[in-house]
Design a protein around this motif. Sequence first.
Motif, short mmCIF file in Angstrom:
data_model
loop_
_atom_site.label_atom_id
_atom_site.label_comp_id
_atom_site.label_asym_id
_atom_site.label_seq_id
_atom_site.Cartn_x
_atom_site.Cartn_y
_atom_site.Cartn_z
N ALA A 15 -9.11 -2.27 -5.80
CA ALA A 15 -8.22 -1.78 -4.73
C ALA A 15 -8.59 -2.50 -3.44
CB ALA A 15 -8.38 -0.28 -4.58
N HIS B 272 -2.87 4.11 1.74
CA HIS B 272 -3.74 3.63 2.83
C HIS B 272 -3.25 4.11 4.20
CE1 HIS B 272 -6.36 1.11 5.12
NE2 HIS B 272 -5.35 0.52 5.71
N THR C 192 0.86 -1.20 0.00
CA THR C 192 0.00 0.00 0.00
C THR C 192 0.88 1.24 0.00
OG1 THR C 192 -0.05 0.15 2.41
CG2 THR C 192 -1.81 -1.13 1.40
N LEU C 193 0.33 2.34 -0.48
CA LEU C 193 1.01 3.63 -0.36
C LEU C 193 0.09 4.65 0.29
CD1 LEU C 193 2.95 4.08 -3.75
CD2 LEU C 193 3.93 3.74 -1.49
N GLY D 233 -8.23 5.10 -1.97
CA GLY D 233 -7.97 4.32 -3.19
C GLY D 233 -7.19 5.11 -4.22
N ALA D 234 -6.31 5.97 -3.78
CA ALA D 234 -5.65 6.91 -4.69
C ALA D 234 -4.45 6.33 -5.42
CB ALA D 234 -5.21 8.15 -3.91
N CYS D 235 -3.70 5.46 -4.77
CA CYS D 235 -2.41 5.08 -5.37
C CYS D 235 -2.49 3.87 -6.29
CB CYS D 235 -1.36 4.85 -4.28
SG CYS D 235 -1.60 3.30 -3.37
N ARG D 236 -3.40 3.01 -6.09
CA ARG D 236 -3.66 1.80 -6.89
C ARG D 236 -2.56 0.74 -6.81
NH1 ARG D 236 -8.53 2.68 -6.72
NH2 ARG D 236 -9.10 1.25 -8.39
N CYS E 275 -7.68 -1.93 -0.47
CA CYS E 275 -7.87 -1.06 0.70
C CYS E 275 -9.29 -0.51 0.78
CB CYS E 275 -6.88 0.09 0.67
SG CYS E 275 -7.17 1.26 -0.66
FE1 FES Z 1 -3.50 3.12 -2.31
FE2 FES Z 1 -5.12 1.04 -1.92
S1 FES Z 1 -3.37 1.61 -0.82
S2 FES Z 1 -5.21 2.47 -3.49
#
Ligand code: FES
Length: 352
Positions: A62, A37, A34-35, A45-48, A64
């Motif tokens: 995603a 989260h 994760t990045l 759900g921004a980083c994917r 998270c």
């Molecule tokens: Fe970034 Fe899920 S941790 S989208």
Amino acid sequence: MESLSLAMNGRLCRFKQGQTILEVAKENGISIPTLCHLPGCTPTGACRVCLVEVSGARSLVAACSTPAEKGMLVSTETERVHKTRKLTTEFLLAGGNHNCITCERSGDCALQDLAYRYGLDKLRFEKTPQPHKTEDVNPFIIRDFTRCILCGRCVQACQDVQVNRAISFGYRGPHAKIIAGADVRYDESDCVFCGQCVEECPVGALVEKKSKFLGRVRDVEQVRTTCPYCGVGCQLTLHVKDGKIIKVTAAENGSPNKGRLCVKGRFGYDFIYSKERLRNPLIRENGEFREASWDEAITLVADKFKEIIAKHGPDAVAGVSCARSINEDSYQMQKLFRAVFGTNNIDHCART
Ligand code: FES
């Protein structure tokens, strides 16, 4: 209550209603990177990078932000998942100055870990020019926008965790930036320098000025302790190198602060090494202070109390307990005044 279960990488995992796929994976020892989260906050759900495959779903989801469902078949390590996470990591690396050699967070960076995990040994994409310059004008925090991956964890830390609401997303597209107020310097904004944004930054975009170049994460010993400032008792992690504190962070999940700190707890540790710090009791004689032993100082104070009480009675003395004391010390102080001195003249500086 109905027992819910799904299969993850062929393993049966039980879960509670309302848990996300990521939470179920964590509880079952399955690692999903994760990045963006931030545990305890609403997933963005921004980083994917936490994408996983769910049987029957056309696209990857995603982990998270996707709720676990009964009977789901989840795969976290398929070729498709790896390819997608690797591509996302490549885009992130191309989008900033991710030169680990000069980065304070090298060895403690979620993006570096991802690049390693997915075997990224070369960059396929051209670097995107960085429109925003580094801000290094306040005493505590360096904001290097060229390393920012716009994950938004700092924004959630400021808005949802500390509820200071000093920073937010600003601008659009390639000019997107985390801004303070209407894009002003931290020290000219509503920022109170709690440093929670630094604590939650997964890369080297936000770093503590005071500890820069003083020690990598692998060089420091981490020591859990209690904050010395007020009586709340926040739990700290001291980062100690060669016997000296170089940084303070909040102890994860420690009560009562649960990973949060204020500006004093996080940045105000310099007093420990101050030459002006009192290390011994001082007794004033003829208008001048002289150093004394603890025994001598305590005996003097006890004698003075006895003298006053003998002359004027117990109500001639009073005690005010300090908000920096722990509850047990305050309890003992009132016990001393009530049971030993015989007066109810006690108070606490935090009462008013
Ligand atoms: Fe970034 Fe899920 S941790 S989208």
